[in-house]
Design a protein around this motif. Structure first.
Motif, PDB file in Angstrom:
ATOM      1  N   ARG A   2       0.850  -1.186   0.000  1.00  0.00           N
ATOM      2  CA  ARG A   2       0.000   0.000   0.000  1.00  0.00           C
ATOM      3  C   ARG A   2       0.884   1.234   0.000  1.00  0.00           C
ATOM      4  N   ILE A   3       0.309   2.336  -0.417  1.00  0.00           N
ATOM      5  CA  ILE A   3       0.979   3.618  -0.286  1.00  0.00           C
ATOM      6  C   ILE A   3       0.538   4.203   1.041  1.00  0.00           C
ATOM      7  N   ARG A   4       1.513   4.530   1.893  1.00  0.00           N
ATOM      8  CA  ARG A   4       1.204   5.006   3.237  1.00  0.00           C
ATOM      9  C   ARG A   4       1.721   6.419   3.433  1.00  0.00           C
ATOM     10  N   GLU A   5       0.930   7.221   4.124  1.00  0.00           N
ATOM     11  CA  GLU A   5       1.364   8.570   4.447  1.00  0.00           C
ATOM     12  C   GLU A   5       2.516   8.510   5.446  1.00  0.00           C
ATOM     13  N   VAL A   6       3.510   9.355   5.237  1.00  0.00           N
ATOM     14  CA  VAL A   6       4.643   9.433   6.151  1.00  0.00           C
ATOM     15  C   VAL A   6       4.227  10.314   7.322  1.00  0.00           C
ATOM     16  N   GLY A   7       4.324   9.787   8.523  1.00  0.00           N
ATOM     17  CA  GLY A   7       3.949  10.524   9.723  1.00  0.00           C
ATOM     18  C   GLY A   7       5.000  11.550  10.109  1.00  0.00           C
ATOM     19  N   GLU A   8       4.639  12.380  11.053  1.00  0.00           N
ATOM     20  CA  GLU A   8       5.518  13.472  11.491  1.00  0.00           C
ATOM     21  C   GLU A   8       6.872  12.971  11.981  1.00  0.00           C
ATOM     22  N   HIS A   9       6.881  11.931  12.818  1.00  0.00           N
ATOM     23  CA  HIS A   9       8.147  11.432  13.366  1.00  0.00           C
ATOM     24  C   HIS A   9       9.018  10.810  12.280  1.00  0.00           C
ATOM     25  N   ALA A  10       8.403  10.072  11.364  1.00  0.00           N
ATOM     26  CA  ALA A  10       9.165   9.474  10.265  1.00  0.00           C
ATOM     27  C   ALA A  10       9.719  10.556   9.344  1.00  0.00           C
ATOM     28  N   LEU A  11       8.974  11.642   9.166  1.00  0.00           N
ATOM     29  CA  LEU A  11       9.451  12.734   8.331  1.00  0.00           C
ATOM     30  C   LEU A  11      10.644  13.436   8.977  1.00  0.00           C
ATOM     31  N   VAL A  12      10.605  13.621  10.288  1.00  0.00           N
ATOM     32  CA  VAL A  12      11.752  14.212  10.998  1.00  0.00           C
ATOM     33  C   VAL A  12      12.968  13.313  10.836  1.00  0.00           C
ATOM     34  N   GLU A  13      12.785  12.021  10.981  1.00  0.00           N
ATOM     35  CA  GLU A  13      13.894  11.078  10.813  1.00  0.00           C
ATOM     36  C   GLU A  13      14.445  11.142   9.396  1.00  0.00           C
ATOM     37  N   ALA A  14      13.563  11.223   8.407  1.00  0.00           N
ATOM     38  CA  ALA A  14      14.008  11.313   7.017  1.00  0.00           C
ATOM     39  C   ALA A  14      14.786  12.604   6.777  1.00  0.00           C
ATOM     40  N   MET A  15      14.323  13.702   7.361  1.00  0.00           N
ATOM     41  CA  MET A  15      15.026  14.977   7.179  1.00  0.00           C
ATOM     42  C   MET A  15      16.418  14.949   7.798  1.00  0.00           C
ATOM     43  N   THR A  16      16.567  14.292   8.937  1.00  0.00           N
ATOM     44  CA  THR A  16      17.891  14.207   9.555  1.00  0.00           C
ATOM     45  C   THR A  16      18.784  13.220   8.810  1.00  0.00           C
ATOM     46  N   ALA A  17      18.190  12.272   8.082  1.00  0.00           N
ATOM     47  CA  ALA A  17      18.979  11.364   7.255  1.00  0.00           C
ATOM     48  C   ALA A  17      19.397  12.036   5.946  1.00  0.00           C
ATOM     49  N   ALA A  18      18.590  12.989   5.481  1.00  0.00           N
ATOM     50  CA  ALA A  18      18.843  13.620   4.189  1.00  0.00           C
ATOM     51  C   ALA A  18      19.808  14.800   4.260  1.00  0.00           C
ATOM     52  N   ALA A  19      19.926  15.437   5.426  1.00  0.00           N
ATOM     53  CA  ALA A  19      20.769  16.638   5.525  1.00  0.00           C
ATOM     54  C   ALA A  19      21.313  16.788   6.932  1.00  0.00           C
ATOM     55  N   ASP A  20      22.391  17.566   7.022  1.00  0.00           N
ATOM     56  CA  ASP A  20      22.904  17.982   8.331  1.00  0.00           C
ATOM     57  C   ASP A  20      22.231  19.304   8.660  1.00  0.00           C
ATOM     58  N   TRP A  21      21.826  19.481   9.895  1.00  0.00           N
ATOM     59  CA  TRP A  21      21.125  20.682  10.328  1.00  0.00           C
ATOM     60  C   TRP A  21      21.981  21.412  11.345  1.00  0.00           C
ATOM     61  N   GLU A  22      22.096  22.721  11.186  1.00  0.00           N
ATOM     62  CA  GLU A  22      22.889  23.529  12.105  1.00  0.00           C
ATOM     63  C   GLU A  22      22.100  24.735  12.584  1.00  0.00           C
ATOM     64  N   GLY A  23      22.397  25.117  13.799  1.00  0.00           N
ATOM     65  CA  GLY A  23      21.866  26.346  14.364  1.00  0.00           C
ATOM     66  C   GLY A  23      23.014  27.141  14.941  1.00  0.00           C
ATOM     67  N   CYS A  24      22.792  28.400  15.195  1.00  0.00           N
ATOM     68  CA  CYS A  24      23.844  29.254  15.707  1.00  0.00           C
ATOM     69  C   CYS A  24      23.821  29.233  17.236  1.00  0.00           C
ATOM     70  N   ASP A  25      24.957  28.896  17.832  1.00  0.00           N
ATOM     71  CA  ASP A  25      25.119  28.990  19.278  1.00  0.00           C
ATOM     72  C   ASP A  25      25.606  30.410  19.555  1.00  0.00           C
ATOM     73  N   GLU A  26      24.690  31.267  19.969  1.00  0.00           N
ATOM     74  CA  GLU A  26      25.005  32.687  20.148  1.00  0.00           C
ATOM     75  C   GLU A  26      26.091  32.918  21.200  1.00  0.00           C
TER      76      GLU A  26
END
Length: 109
Positions: free
Chosen positions: A68-92
């Motif tokens: 079946r085609i299943r909708e990707v849930g919020e948690h799975a999407l967060v996991e996919a985003m962290t697998a697809a890219a490195d994320w950075e924020g500024c430590d002020e």
């Protein structure tokens, strides 16, 4: 979906910097990283989906596995985003860019 679903774990990933006031740019970068990630995600209308196996009930009450085609849930999407890219924020306090996966030097702009 797991991080292990990535085809090439050692491939360089895009670095996305979280900058206040730049949400549209950040979303575009995240979308591009997902498209290039080969994680088996697809768009169906306004949804992000993936193929998956589910149990369905057939005649006689018997259950069988079906694709079946299943909708990707919020948690799975967060996991996919962290697998697809490195994320950075500024430590002020340190005036440096920092990330959860990899730390990179550089002065915050």
């Amino acid at each position: 979906m797991t991080v292990d679903a990535r085809a090439n774990h050692d491939a360089p990933r895009q670095c996305i910097r979280i900058v206040p006031g730049r949400l549209p740019d950040i979303i575009d970068q995240a979308e591009q990283a997902l498209l290039e990630s080969d994680l088996g995600l697809y768009q169906r209308g306004s949804l992000i989906v993936r193929p998956g196996t589910v149990l369905i009930t057939i005649a006689g009450g018997k259950e069988v596995a079906a694709q079946r085609i299943r909708e990707v849930g919020e948690h799975a999407l967060v996991e996919a985003m962290t697998a697809a890219a490195d994320w950075e924020g500024c430590d002020e306090r340190k005036r440096k860019w920092t990330g959860h996966v990899r730390q990179r030097g550089g002065i915050c702009l």
